[in-house]
Design a protein around this motif. Structure first.
Motif, PDB file in Angstrom:
ATOM      1  N   ILE A   1     -41.406  91.352 -96.813  1.00 21.94           N
ATOM      2  CA  ILE A   1     -42.428  92.370 -97.045  1.00 21.94           C
ATOM      3  C   ILE A   1     -43.811  91.796 -96.813  1.00 21.94           C
ATOM      4  O   ILE A   1     -44.682  92.452 -96.253  1.00 21.94           O
ATOM      5  N   LYS A   2     -44.038  90.558 -97.222  1.00 22.03           N
ATOM      6  CA  LYS A   2     -45.350  89.948 -97.017  1.00 22.03           C
ATOM      7  C   LYS A   2     -45.658  89.749 -95.541  1.00 22.03           C
ATOM      8  O   LYS A   2     -46.798  89.876 -95.113  1.00 22.03           O
ATOM      9  N   LYS A   3     -44.628  89.443 -94.741  1.00 20.69           N
ATOM     10  CA  LYS A   3     -44.837  89.244 -93.309  1.00 20.69           C
ATOM     11  C   LYS A   3     -44.822  90.551 -92.520  1.00 20.69           C
ATOM     12  O   LYS A   3     -45.168  90.561 -91.349  1.00 20.69           O
ATOM     13  N   MET A   4     -44.418  91.636 -93.161  1.00 21.66           N
ATOM     14  CA  MET A   4     -44.313  92.919 -92.477  1.00 21.66           C
ATOM     15  C   MET A   4     -45.690  93.398 -92.012  1.00 21.66           C
ATOM     16  O   MET A   4     -46.674  93.291 -92.741  1.00 21.66           O
ATOM     17  N   ARG A   5     -45.738  93.898 -90.809  1.00 20.09           N
ATOM     18  CA  ARG A   5     -46.995  94.413 -90.274  1.00 20.09           C
ATOM     19  C   ARG A   5     -47.271  95.795 -90.840  1.00 20.09           C
ATOM     20  O   ARG A   5     -46.420  96.422 -91.459  1.00 20.09           O
ATOM     21  N   ASN A   6     -48.482  96.278 -90.592  1.00 20.10           N
ATOM     22  CA  ASN A   6     -48.844  97.616 -91.032  1.00 20.10           C
ATOM     23  C   ASN A   6     -48.044  98.657 -90.264  1.00 20.10           C
ATOM     24  O   ASN A   6     -47.663  98.454 -89.119  1.00 20.10           O
ATOM     25  N   ILE A   7     -47.817  99.791 -90.900  1.00 15.49           N
ATOM     26  CA  ILE A   7     -47.105 100.900 -90.274  1.00 15.49           C
ATOM     27  C   ILE A   7     -48.149 101.932 -89.874  1.00 15.49           C
ATOM     28  O   ILE A   7     -48.852 102.483 -90.721  1.00 15.49           O
ATOM     29  N   TYR A   8     -48.267 102.191 -88.580  1.00 19.74           N
ATOM     30  CA  TYR A   8     -49.254 103.139 -88.057  1.00 19.74           C
ATOM     31  C   TYR A   8     -48.556 104.418 -87.618  1.00 19.74           C
ATOM     32  O   TYR A   8     -47.612 104.390 -86.842  1.00 19.74           O
ATOM     33  N   PHE A   9     -49.046 105.555 -88.108  1.00 19.81           N
ATOM     34  CA  PHE A   9     -48.545 106.863 -87.690  1.00 19.81           C
ATOM     35  C   PHE A   9     -49.581 107.493 -86.762  1.00 19.81           C
ATOM     36  O   PHE A   9     -50.766 107.506 -87.067  1.00 19.81           O
ATOM     37  N   TYR A  10     -49.120 108.039 -85.645  1.00 22.47           N
ATOM     38  CA  TYR A  10     -50.029 108.773 -84.764  1.00 22.47           C
ATOM     39  C   TYR A  10     -49.324 109.999 -84.201  1.00 22.47           C
ATOM     40  O   TYR A  10     -48.120 110.161 -84.339  1.00 22.47           O
ATOM     41  N   ASN A  11     -50.100 110.901 -83.581  1.00 24.28           N
ATOM     42  CA  ASN A  11     -49.649 112.215 -83.109  1.00 24.28           C
ATOM     43  C   ASN A  11     -49.095 113.051 -84.265  1.00 24.28           C
ATOM     44  O   ASN A  11     -48.043 113.673 -84.169  1.00 24.28           O
ATOM     45  N   ILE A  12     -49.839 113.083 -85.343  1.00 24.32           N
ATOM     46  CA  ILE A  12     -49.403 113.796 -86.535  1.00 24.32           C
ATOM     47  C   ILE A  12     -49.411 115.305 -86.307  1.00 24.32           C
ATOM     48  O   ILE A  12     -48.520 116.010 -86.756  1.00 24.32           O
ATOM     49  N   LYS A  13     -50.383 115.809 -85.573  1.00 24.84           N
ATOM     50  CA  LYS A  13     -50.498 117.255 -85.382  1.00 24.84           C
ATOM     51  C   LYS A  13     -49.392 117.818 -84.493  1.00 24.84           C
ATOM     52  O   LYS A  13     -49.191 119.014 -84.452  1.00 24.84           O
ATOM     53  N   LYS A  14     -48.656 116.955 -83.806  1.00 23.27           N
ATOM     54  CA  LYS A  14     -47.593 117.415 -82.921  1.00 23.27           C
ATOM     55  C   LYS A  14     -46.213 117.369 -83.568  1.00 23.27           C
ATOM     56  O   LYS A  14     -45.218 117.643 -82.917  1.00 23.27           O
ATOM     57  N   THR A  15     -46.146 117.058 -84.867  1.00 22.45           N
ATOM     58  CA  THR A  15     -44.845 116.997 -85.531  1.00 22.45           C
ATOM     59  C   THR A  15     -44.293 118.396 -85.739  1.00 22.45           C
ATOM     60  O   THR A  15     -45.017 119.377 -85.760  1.00 22.45           O
ATOM     61  N   ILE A  16     -42.989 118.453 -85.904  1.00 17.83           N
ATOM     62  CA  ILE A  16     -42.299 119.725 -86.075  1.00 17.83           C
ATOM     63  C   ILE A  16     -41.931 119.883 -87.546  1.00 17.83           C
ATOM     64  O   ILE A  16     -41.398 118.961 -88.160  1.00 17.83           O
ATOM     65  N   LEU A  17     -42.229 121.050 -88.081  1.00 20.14           N
ATOM     66  CA  LEU A  17     -41.760 121.400 -89.416  1.00 20.14           C
ATOM     67  C   LEU A  17     -40.601 122.362 -89.237  1.00 20.14           C
ATOM     68  O   LEU A  17     -40.760 123.442 -88.690  1.00 20.14           O
ATOM     69  N   THR A  18     -39.410 121.961 -89.656  1.00 21.86           N
ATOM     70  CA  THR A  18     -38.228 122.773 -89.433  1.00 21.86           C
ATOM     71  C   THR A  18     -38.145 123.903 -90.446  1.00 21.86           C
ATOM     72  O   THR A  18     -38.740 123.849 -91.521  1.00 21.86           O
ATOM     73  N   GLY A  19     -37.407 124.929 -90.088  1.00 25.96           N
ATOM     74  CA  GLY A  19     -37.207 126.059 -90.984  1.00 25.96           C
ATOM     75  C   GLY A  19     -38.446 126.935 -91.080  1.00 25.96           C
ATOM     76  O   GLY A  19     -39.230 127.057 -90.142  1.00 25.96           O
ATOM     77  N   ASN A  20     -38.624 127.545 -92.233  1.00 23.62           N
ATOM     78  CA  ASN A  20     -39.752 128.454 -92.457  1.00 23.62           C
ATOM     79  C   ASN A  20     -40.858 127.803 -93.272  1.00 23.62           C
ATOM     80  O   ASN A  20     -41.566 128.476 -94.008  1.00 23.62           O
ATOM     81  N   LYS A  21     -41.005 126.483 -93.148  1.00 20.45           N
ATOM     82  CA  LYS A  21     -42.005 125.786 -93.950  1.00 20.45           C
ATOM     83  C   LYS A  21     -43.423 126.174 -93.560  1.00 20.45           C
ATOM     84  O   LYS A  21     -44.336 126.085 -94.376  1.00 20.45           O
ATOM     85  N   LYS A  22     -43.610 126.581 -92.317  1.00 19.83           N
ATOM     86  CA  LYS A  22     -44.956 126.988 -91.904  1.00 19.83           C
ATOM     87  C   LYS A  22     -45.406 128.240 -92.634  1.00 19.83           C
ATOM     88  O   LYS A  22     -46.588 128.418 -92.909  1.00 19.83           O
ATOM     89  N   LYS A  23     -44.467 129.099 -92.971  1.00 18.35           N
ATOM     90  CA  LYS A  23     -44.820 130.377 -93.604  1.00 18.35           C
ATOM     91  C   LYS A  23     -44.574 130.390 -95.104  1.00 18.35           C
ATOM     92  O   LYS A  23     -45.377 130.918 -95.865  1.00 18.35           O
ATOM     93  N   ASN A  24     -43.467 129.819 -95.533  1.00 19.98           N
ATOM     94  CA  ASN A  24     -43.014 130.039 -96.901  1.00 19.98           C
ATOM     95  C   ASN A  24     -43.316 128.914 -97.883  1.00 19.98           C
ATOM     96  O   ASN A  24     -43.196 129.114 -99.082  1.00 19.98           O
ATOM     97  N   LYS A  25     -43.685 127.729 -97.425  1.00 18.94           N
ATOM     98  CA  LYS A  25     -43.921 126.618 -98.351  1.00 18.94           C
ATOM     99  C   LYS A  25     -45.401 126.551 -98.701  1.00 18.94           C
ATOM    100  O   LYS A  25     -46.265 126.620 -97.823  1.00 18.94           O
TER     101      LYS A  25
END
Length: 109
Positions: A33-57
């Protein structure tokens, strides 16, 4: 570790990453864990939300005043607030003594 979230379901990507992090801990221990590099997330706006989460959550929060319940759509909050990904990954990780060290290595671009 760079993670591209474009055109992938959010929960599946985060569950794979949490499994990788927990395997690093169990196989290599504290030094892994100490040697583990940082975790970078990118292209967040292009992710898919499955089901009806866009409307109902929805997210609910209370202001503290009478009738102060605020209701925010999950998808709108997801686009503008990047902390949702960070919080969901934190909930998938085990809550042990290295939790804070792993939490600091998560970066969102």
């Amino acid at each position: 570790m760079n993670v591209d979230l474009s055109k992938k379901p959010l929960g599946r990507c985060l569950s794979v990453i949490s499994k990788k992090i927990s395997n690093i801990f169990f196989l290599k221990g504290i030094k892994g864990i100490k040697k583990m590099r940082n975790i970078y997330f990118y292209n967040i706006k292009k992710t898919i939300l499955t089901g009806n989460k866009k409307k109902n959550k929805f997210f609910y929060r209370h202001t503290g005043y009478l009738g102060g319940l605020k209701k925010i759509n999950y998808y709108k909050e997801f686009i503008y607030n990047k902390e949702i990904i960070k919080n969901s990954l934190k909930k998938m990780l085990s809550k042990n003594f290295l939790f804070n060290k792993i939490k600091k290595k998560i970066k969102i671009l």
